[in-house]
Design a protein around this motif. Structure first.
Motif, short mmCIF file in Angstrom:
data_model
loop_
_atom_site.label_atom_id
_atom_site.label_comp_id
_atom_site.label_asym_id
_atom_site.label_seq_id
_atom_site.Cartn_x
_atom_site.Cartn_y
_atom_site.Cartn_z
N ARG A 30 5.60 45.22 10.69
CA ARG A 30 7.05 45.21 10.86
C ARG A 30 7.40 44.22 11.97
O ARG A 30 6.66 44.07 12.94
N HIS A 31 8.54 43.56 11.83
CA HIS A 31 9.01 42.64 12.86
C HIS A 31 9.15 43.35 14.20
O HIS A 31 9.15 44.58 14.30
N GLY A 32 9.32 42.56 15.25
CA GLY A 32 9.46 43.11 16.59
C GLY A 32 10.84 43.67 16.86
O GLY A 32 11.72 43.70 15.98
N GLU A 33 11.04 44.12 18.08
CA GLU A 33 12.32 44.73 18.47
C GLU A 33 13.48 43.78 18.21
O GLU A 33 13.39 42.58 18.47
N ARG A 34 14.55 44.32 17.72
CA ARG A 34 15.74 43.53 17.38
C ARG A 34 16.99 44.26 17.80
O ARG A 34 16.96 45.44 18.18
N THR A 35 18.11 43.56 17.72
CA THR A 35 19.40 44.20 17.95
C THR A 35 19.78 45.03 16.72
O THR A 35 19.23 44.81 15.63
N PRO A 36 20.70 45.97 16.86
CA PRO A 36 21.16 46.70 15.67
C PRO A 36 21.79 45.74 14.66
O PRO A 36 22.29 44.68 15.03
N VAL A 37 21.77 46.12 13.40
CA VAL A 37 22.32 45.24 12.37
C VAL A 37 23.85 45.34 12.29
O VAL A 37 24.49 44.51 11.65
N ARG A 38 24.43 46.35 12.95
CA ARG A 38 25.88 46.48 13.05
C ARG A 38 26.24 47.06 14.43
O ARG A 38 25.41 47.68 15.08
N VAL A 39 27.49 46.84 14.82
CA VAL A 39 27.96 47.42 16.08
C VAL A 39 28.36 48.87 15.81
O VAL A 39 29.22 49.15 14.97
N ARG A 40 27.73 49.78 16.53
CA ARG A 40 28.04 51.20 16.41
C ARG A 40 27.98 51.83 17.80
O ARG A 40 27.25 51.36 18.66
N MET A 54 20.07 39.46 25.32
CA MET A 54 18.62 39.64 25.40
C MET A 54 17.88 38.63 24.52
O MET A 54 16.78 38.89 24.03
N CYS A 55 18.51 37.47 24.31
CA CYS A 55 17.93 36.46 23.42
C CYS A 55 17.92 35.09 24.10
O CYS A 55 18.48 34.12 23.60
N ASP A 56 17.30 35.03 25.27
CA ASP A 56 17.26 33.78 26.04
C ASP A 56 16.21 32.81 25.50
O ASP A 56 16.38 31.60 25.59
N THR A 57 15.12 33.35 24.97
CA THR A 57 14.01 32.51 24.57
C THR A 57 14.35 31.70 23.32
O THR A 57 14.96 32.20 22.40
N ALA A 58 13.93 30.44 23.32
CA ALA A 58 14.02 29.58 22.14
C ALA A 58 15.44 29.40 21.65
O ALA A 58 15.71 29.40 20.46
N LYS A 59 16.38 29.23 22.56
CA LYS A 59 17.73 28.90 22.15
C LYS A 59 17.94 27.40 22.02
O LYS A 59 18.97 26.95 21.56
N ASP A 101 14.13 38.95 23.00
CA ASP A 101 13.01 38.48 23.82
C ASP A 101 11.91 39.54 23.89
O ASP A 101 10.72 39.22 23.93
N ILE A 102 12.31 40.80 23.93
CA ILE A 102 11.32 41.89 23.93
C ILE A 102 10.55 41.89 22.62
O ILE A 102 9.32 42.06 22.59
N GLY A 103 11.25 41.67 21.51
CA GLY A 103 10.59 41.60 20.21
C GLY A 103 9.64 40.43 20.10
O GLY A 103 8.57 40.52 19.49
N LYS A 104 10.02 39.31 20.70
CA LYS A 104 9.14 38.14 20.69
C LYS A 104 7.88 38.41 21.51
O LYS A 104 6.77 38.01 21.12
N LYS A 105 8.06 39.10 22.61
CA LYS A 105 6.91 39.42 23.45
C LYS A 105 5.97 40.39 22.74
O LYS A 105 4.74 40.23 22.78
N SER A 106 6.53 41.40 22.07
CA SER A 106 5.68 42.40 21.43
C SER A 106 4.94 41.82 20.22
O SER A 106 3.79 42.18 19.96
N THR A 107 5.58 40.91 19.49
CA THR A 107 4.90 40.32 18.35
C THR A 107 3.82 39.33 18.81
O THR A 107 2.75 39.22 18.20
#
Length: 420
Positions: A30-40, A54-59, A101-107
């Protein structure tokens, strides 16, 4: 809180019985940590942020555009900037459903763990990748799975460990041809089957969720928590799990294992409780048929197939479907960066006597398949009978028994069976 990621544990990887040689490894992660797919749940009192920075890497990207002269390329620099619904931008702002970024680190850590296990410890793969055919990397055509796989590949074989000119490929299919997921887009019958099972789950689980309204409705605009509610229970679970994984404060009620456990049980029943043979065949049949065929080629006497490691970057639904198909699902939502692994082993049968002297004798080695999930061996019920697993080690299913079950699950004509 339940749903905590389970990193690949290299140290606890079990020693295989003597005489078994690892031949091929199929991994579905499964892919790494991500943001929710909708605002709730962004309004008080829940106050889970609508915008995640939380998405500073690779912008920043360096794209190549063809110049006017065919042999000359011009470099184009640009930065990806996310703008929210109010027209505001902020450093590191994420899109909905984006790998953080957390998801990128975990993967990346998952990739380094694969290297530590299969390269350093088991010596199954070479330290330096000189033949791209040793590996097979494939992703669904979704940004978060592609980026996850990029980081996994970088962890397994970073550029410094690849021979000059050897660049691992990431394979992607069109959505209509995808078999790494239960493809309801291309299979109307499967979509109807999933809808029917979801309707049954609503009837069973909505009454059980009702007692939670007194605790959690205040966090979802006073609405009741239901599988088919607004927002849906699955969306609430997704938001809570994503927020917790990134260190955001989650309402204490959702940190109660009894509360979140009940929600999780209801949602997994809605999404994954497809126990019919038709649903399993149309959902995972083609994927498993492809894996079984690769194992068959690898297991041929004197096989020259070089492929040893196959990593597929996919989704929670795929992991759950694979586990359900083999009747080993634990009814828990698969965590971020969790994986299902199928390992193919060869038990070599030494030639002796006339067999050793005969040039026409083709040695028939035994082959076994072991399925692993969350650092545990899965004992498959279909291989429980004597003769269908390695004696004394029920987690090692004979390749014959594994392939026989996969053959039962393989649609003869998937497109035709998908017609309603």
């Amino acid at each position: 809180m339940q749903g905590t990621p389970v990193p690949l544990d290299v140290e606890s990887y079990p020693v295989t019985p003597e005489g078994l040689d690892l031949e091929q490894v199929h991994i579905y992660v499964r892919h790494g940590e991500r943001t929710p797919v909708r605002v709730r749940m962004s309004d008080p009192p829940a106050s889970i942020p609508a915008d995640w920075q939380m998405c500073d890497t690779a912008k920043s990207f360096h794209e190549t555009v063809a110049g006017h002269i065919p042999t000359v390329d011009d470099g184009l620099w640009y930065r990806k900037v996310v703008e929210n619904r109010h027209g505001k931008t902020a450093e590191g702002l994420c899109l909905l459903g984006e790998l953080t970024d957390i998801g990128k680190k975990s993967t990346y850590s998952f990739g380094t763990a694969l290297r530590s296990l299969y390269v350093d410890r088991l010596k199954f793969l070479p330290q330096k990748l000189e033949d791209e055919r040793l590996t097979y990397f494939r992703s669904t055509n979704i940004a978060r799975t592609i980026e996850s796989l990029q980081h996994i590949v970088h962890g397994v074989y970073p550029p410094s460990t690849c021979a000059p000119g050897t660049i691992p490929s990431i394979i992607i299919r069109n959505a209509i041809d995808e078999n790494l997921v239960s493809n309801t887009l291309a299979c109307k019958r499967l979509a109807l089957l999933e809808l029917k099972f979801a309707e049954v789950a609503v009837a069973v689980w909505n009454p059980r969720l009702k007692p939670l309204d007194m605790k959690v409705s205040k966090y979802i605009g006073g609405m009741p928590l239901r599988l088919d509610g607004t927002p849906r229970a699955s969306g609430i679970l997704d938001t809570v799990r994503s927020a917790a994984a990134h260190g955001f404060r989650v309402p204490p009620e959702f940190m109660d294992d009894d509360v979140i456990g009940l929600i999780e049980s209801a949602v997994t029943a809605e999404w994954f409780n497809i126990k019919s043979e038709d649903g399993r065949r149309l959902g995972m049949g083609r994927l498993l048929a492809g894996a079984s065929e690769k194992m068959r080629r690898k297991a041929q006497p004197d096989s020259t197939d070089p492929t040893k490691l196959l990593v597929h970057s996919t989704h929670d639904s795929t992991l759950a479907a694979l586990l359900c198909t083999f009747d080993v699902f634990d009814d828990k939502w698969p965590p971020f960066t969790s994986s299902v692994t199928f390992e193919l082993f060869r038990k070599r049968t030494p030639a002796s006597g006339l067999r050793a002297l005969s040039s026409v004798w083709r040695r028939q080695d035994e082959h076994y398949v072991r399925m692993r999930y969350k650092n545990k061996n899965m004992v498959l019920p279909m291989c429980a009978e004597e003769g269908k697993h390695l004696p004394g080690s029920p987690e090692f299913c004979t390749l014959e028994a594994f392939q026989r079950r996969v053959e039962e699950l393989t649609p003869r004509d998937w497109a035709e069976e998908c017609r309603t």
